[in-house]
Structures are given as structure tokens and as C-alpha cells.
Design a protein around this motif. Structure first.
Motif, PDB file in Angstrom:
ATOM      1  N   TRP A 151     -27.676  36.699  35.400  1.00 32.24           N
ATOM      2  CA  TRP A 151     -27.398  37.946  36.118  1.00 32.24           C
ATOM      3  C   TRP A 151     -27.279  37.675  37.604  1.00 32.24           C
ATOM      4  N   ILE A 152     -26.269  38.294  38.241  1.00 29.50           N
ATOM      5  CA  ILE A 152     -26.039  38.155  39.673  1.00 29.50           C
ATOM      6  C   ILE A 152     -25.953  39.552  40.267  1.00 29.50           C
ATOM      7  N   GLY A 153     -26.558  39.761  41.401  1.00 31.41           N
ATOM      8  CA  GLY A 153     -26.517  41.080  42.033  1.00 31.41           C
ATOM      9  C   GLY A 153     -25.136  41.442  42.550  1.00 31.41           C
ATOM     10  N   LYS A 154     -24.474  40.474  43.221  1.00 35.04           N
ATOM     11  CA  LYS A 154     -23.147  40.705  43.783  1.00 35.04           C
ATOM     12  C   LYS A 154     -22.144  39.802  43.100  1.00 35.04           C
ATOM     13  N   CYS A 155     -21.056  40.391  42.614  1.00 40.74           N
ATOM     14  CA  CYS A 155     -20.039  39.610  41.906  1.00 40.74           C
ATOM     15  C   CYS A 155     -19.320  38.688  42.889  1.00 40.74           C
ATOM     16  N   PRO A 156     -19.259  37.384  42.639  1.00 41.33           N
ATOM     17  CA  PRO A 156     -18.562  36.481  43.563  1.00 41.33           C
ATOM     18  C   PRO A 156     -17.049  36.639  43.539  1.00 41.33           C
ATOM     19  N   SER A 157     -16.504  37.307  42.517  1.00 39.11           N
ATOM     20  CA  SER A 157     -15.055  37.456  42.409  1.00 39.11           C
ATOM     21  C   SER A 157     -14.540  38.694  43.131  1.00 39.11           C
ATOM     22  N   CYS A 158     -15.129  39.870  42.836  1.00 38.15           N
ATOM     23  CA  CYS A 158     -14.623  41.117  43.422  1.00 38.15           C
ATOM     24  C   CYS A 158     -15.528  41.678  44.512  1.00 38.15           C
ATOM     25  N   GLY A 159     -16.754  41.140  44.661  1.00 38.34           N
ATOM     26  CA  GLY A 159     -17.629  41.576  45.725  1.00 38.34           C
ATOM     27  C   GLY A 159     -18.406  42.843  45.450  1.00 38.34           C
ATOM     28  N   GLN A 160     -18.353  43.387  44.217  1.00 36.71           N
ATOM     29  CA  GLN A 160     -19.069  44.610  43.892  1.00 36.71           C
ATOM     30  C   GLN A 160     -20.522  44.306  43.523  1.00 36.71           C
ATOM     31  N   TRP A 161     -21.399  45.277  43.801  1.00 34.05           N
ATOM     32  CA  TRP A 161     -22.822  45.107  43.533  1.00 34.05           C
ATOM     33  C   TRP A 161     -23.200  45.764  42.203  1.00 34.05           C
TER      34      TRP A 161
END
Length: 465
Positions: A20-30
Motif C-alpha cells: 500500500w502506498i499513500g500517494k500514487c507515483p503514476s498519477c499523484g493522487q492520494w
């Protein structure tokens, strides 16, 4: 037996991650990563059997072709027997295309689709419903079109949610058009998650895309809207399909707007307008007469603008209300108009024209529940605001079109002749236009009196004296 793997998928762009990641590295959404469970032998792409069913039902393989051997002629489009829908699709439905129709619950997506295919008796159509029973669809069909007896059995209803079963029925009935209502209810057996999840929607849409492209049979998908106003499911769903159509409108209004958000086979600026009635949706061929109030003589804060959406011009009624701020902090509210642009126009009105609105509430509304993005609405917004501020109505028979710049100048707008012709057709006697649009304009063929202006002050002087 090995344990199933856990993966996380971004619901906005489809990016996969082992944790799980808080911020998506691709689109930048949280906070967009959702947990999914993968079988130990399927990996991240789990719809293998769905693809197998597609290939088995078609029985042919694609071969590489030389560019010179590929025909450049447009294939004949499928006539939907609906002028508004044909216009938004770019002239009709393209064979082998996949169309996504989205909208809020209860807005009329299923009604529009069922009404359209009921008027296509010459086509062999398969309607797959995952939400309603066959009895409910029959009741709706009789309400929309009472004489909907289908002696040729051209419309077949299938209540099914399994993708593999749907492909078996498609192989059996060989339809010319497939409708899926809705994509969020369809699931494939190879994905462990529930219907409507990120993985299910992605894999089912990908399998239907392979089927449409390989067989040449068009597919219409109906999708839901989430609370943010975007299509439910992963963002990759909009990338997979060829055309994305949004069905908009307030349930308290009788008008519905069909807007193209993405179209690989036509323009995305087209607009279709419907009126919701007891017997279904009625096409509105002349929206100007419905969007204008019949009698607003003597009422302040109302201005008429000649706007263009796509290729069709229509007159829009702009309503404004300016009142003293009751709570200290003035409010700025816009319905159907960009609020940031409203703030800019109010700043221009205060700085360049000299009207103080800093301590007043300003409300803007586009009549009929319409949302307009045409920059030519600027002049009518300023005129309506000033009319409400001084409580002086604009004389009947006046309309306008013009973009307003930061220095207070009235900038030219495109396709001015169509705007003038639409205003003249509806009986307007005076129209304010940008002075720069006069070059190359044949004023002799119009009976309406044109008032060219360079600045906002000139337009307000022509309206209020």
C-alpha cells in the motif's frame, strides 16, 4: 496449495504495487490504492479465460498488414435513428467501436439506450442487463414505446452477470450490436474480487474491447458515476474505450445534456439535448426556444447570449442576482458557469468600469440547468450583473456575444455569422458583437441591427444609455 497473493491497484490510473502506498507515483493522487487478491497462478493479468472465450467465439486470428494494403475509406456508420445521439457520436456508431455511456443514478442512461435500440428494428441487438430483470425491462419498453412488439425478434434481452456466459450467448445469437448495462455488474471467474472492483472492471472491459475490435461488432457499455462526479472504476476504463459520453442534468430539471468527453471518431465539443417526459426522452432540435423564458420583460438581472456548443448555436438566458452581503464576507456562486471566470469578470467590472461590488453577494445561473463553456458568454454575464446591481432591466429584443479580456476590451468570437443568424431567427432586433468581428462580415444580409463595441463600457452604454 499456495496462498493467494495480495496486490494494491490505484483506482484512478490502474498502477499496481506490491504494498500500500499513500500517494500514487503514476498519477499523484492520494489514498487511491485498493487491495485486491490475486490467484497464485494468474498474476496481475487474470482474465486469461475471458480472452480465450473471445478467441474461441471468433475463430480467427489477426495478421499483420502492409500500410498500403489498408483501406483509408471510412466504414459506413450505424444509424442510431436519433439525431442528437448521432451528432454526439460524430455521425453514427462506428462498427467495431466500444462506447462508454456514463451518468448519475436515475438520470436516464438505461432509458436512453433502450429507447434508441427499440427504434432500430433492422438490427439484431443483444441487450445484457446485470441490474434489472427481464420483466422490468419489458415494463420500461412498453412505457417508452407501447407498440414495441418485435415480430422479427431483433432485440434479445439477457439477464446475466458472468462474462464467460455472455460470450457463450454472443457466440450463439451472433448479434450486430451488444449493450452491457452496466459494466460495474459484470464479473469474470478468474478474478477473485467482487463485481465492480478495480480489477473486475478493468479485465471485463479489456475482454469486451478485444471482442469488439476482432469481430467488428460495436459494444455500448453503461457506467455509473461516483460521488466526485467521475466514472466509477479505474481511470484506465476511459482509456480502453473509443468514446466516452456523459449524460448530464439535474433530476429536478426536465432537460438532459448528452456530452462527448472523448471520441476517437469525431469531435468532443458536440452536444445533444433531450427533454425527459413520461414516455421517455424527447429530442430537442431547437434548444433556444426551450432555454429562453417566454416573458421576462421588466425583470432585472437577465441577459441573453448567443452561444455555440459544437456546431450548433443557441441562445442562452443568463440570470444574475446582486445583493448586499448579509454576513460580512461576500459570496460568489455560479451555476452552469465557471466560478473562477466569474471572479475575473467581476474584477474587470470593478477595475475597468468603476462599479464597486466588493461588499455585495453575486449569484449567476444559466437557465434550464445547462452548463456552458463558450467564452462568448462573458458579455452577457457582465450585463446581467450590472442590470441586477442597478435594478434596471435590459430591454427585450437585445442579445449579445463577446469575450471580455482583463483590460476591459471585448475580444472577437468565432463563427459570428451563425450566432447572428440564430438571434435573427428567434426574432431579436439588436445584437452587440465585438468590433473586430466586423471585418469580412456582410452586414447587408442580416435584418437584425448590429452594435459593434471595442470595450465593456461601450456595450453597457448601448444597453443602459
Amino acid at each position: 496449495m499456495a496462498k493467494d497473493k495480495i496486490a494494491y491497484v490505484c483506482s484512478n490510473c490502474g498502477q499496481e504495487s506490491p504494498k500500500w502506498i499513500g500517494k500514487c507515483p503514476s498519477c499523484g493522487q492520494w489514498n487511491t490504492f485498493k487491495e485486491i487478491r490475486l490467484s497464485n497462478d494468474t498474476g496481475s493479468m487474470a482474465a486469461k479465460s475471458a480472452a480465450t472465450h473471445v478467441r474461441a467465439s471468433l475463430g480467427n486470428k489477426n495478421k499483420p498488414l502492409s500500410l498500403r494494403d489498408i483501406s483509408s475509406k471510412d466504414e459506413p456508420r450505424i444509424d442510431m435513428h436519433d439525431e442528437e445521439l448521432n451528432r454526439v457520436l460524430g455521425g453514427g456508431l462506428v462498427p467495431g467501436s466500444i462506447v462508454l455511456l456514463g451518468g448519475e443514478p436515475g438520470i436516464g442512461k438505461s432509458t436512453l439506450t433502450l429507447q434508441t435500440i427499440l427504434h432500430m428494428p433492422e438490427r439484431h441487438i443483444l441487450y445484457v442487463s446485470g441490474e434489472e430483470s427481464a420483466h422490468q425491462l419489458k415494463m420500461r419498453a412498453e412505457r417508452i414505446k407501447p407498440a414495441s412488439d418485435d415480430p422479427d425478434n431483433s432485440l434479445l434481452i439477457l439477464c446475466e452477470t458472468s462474462l464467460e456466459a455472455i460470450f457463450e450467448h454472443i457466440k450463439e445469437v451472433k448479434p450486430e450490436l451488444v449493450v452491457i448495462d452496466s459494466i460495474q455488474t459484470i464479473s469474470t471467474e478468474d478474478v477473485e474480487s467482487s463485481p465492480g472492483s478495480v480489477t473486475q472492471v478493468r479485465e471485463c472491459a479489456s475482454a469486451l474491447l478485444r471482442f469488439a475490435k476482432s469481430s467488428g461488432i460495436p459494444v455500448i457499455l453503461i457506467g455509473h458515476i461516483n460521488k466526485e462526479g467521475t466514472l466509477a472504476g479505474p481511470k484506465i476504463l476511459e482509456h480502453i474505450v473509443d468514446t466516452v459520453i456523459q449524460f448530464e442534468g439535474d433530476q429536478h430539471y426536465m432537460y438532459r445534456i448528452l456530452r462527448s468527453m472523448k471520441n476517437r471518431f469525431g469531435s468532443t465539443s458536440e452536444l445533444g439535448i433531450y427533454e425527459m417526459q413520461q414516455t421517455g426522452l424527447r429530442q430537442v432540435s431547437n434548444p433556444s426556444e426551450l432555454l429562453l423564458t417566454q416573458d421576462h420583460e421588466g425583470l432585472s438581472g437577465i441577459a441573453i447570449s448567443s452561444a455555440i456548443e459544437g456546431v450548433r448555436p443557441f441562445l442562452v438566458e443568463t440570470q444574475a442576482l446582486v445583493s448586499t452581503a448579509a454576513y460580512g464576507t461576500p459570496q460568489r456562486s455560479a451555476t452552469g458557469f465557471d466560478q473562477r471566470r466569474l471572479n475575473m469578470l467581476l474584477a474587470v467590472l470593478e477595475k475597468r468600469v468603476g462599479f464597486k461590488l466588493i461588499q455585495k453577494d453575486v449569484f449567476i445561473n444559466i437557465a434550464g440547468g445547462l452548463r456552458v463553456t463558450d467564452l462568448a458568454m462573458d458579455l452577457s454575464v457582465i450585463a446581467a450583473v450590472l442590470s441586477s446591481n442597478v435594478d434596471t432591466p435590459i430591454e427585450s429584443g437585445w442579445c449579445m456575444a463577446g469575450e471580455v479580456g482583463l483590460s476591459g476590451e471585448v475580444r472577437p468570437v468565432n463563427r459570428i455569422e451563425q450566432r447572428i443568424a440564430e438571434a435573427e431567427k428567434l426574432g431579436f432586433q439588436h445584437m452587440i458583437i465585438p468590433k473586430y468581428n466586423l471585418s469580412g462580415l456582410n452586414r447587408g444580409k442580416f435584418k437584425i441591427e448590429l452594435h459593434p463595441v471595442r470595450k465593456v463600457e461601450e456595450a453597457l452604454r448601448a444597453l443602459f444609455g
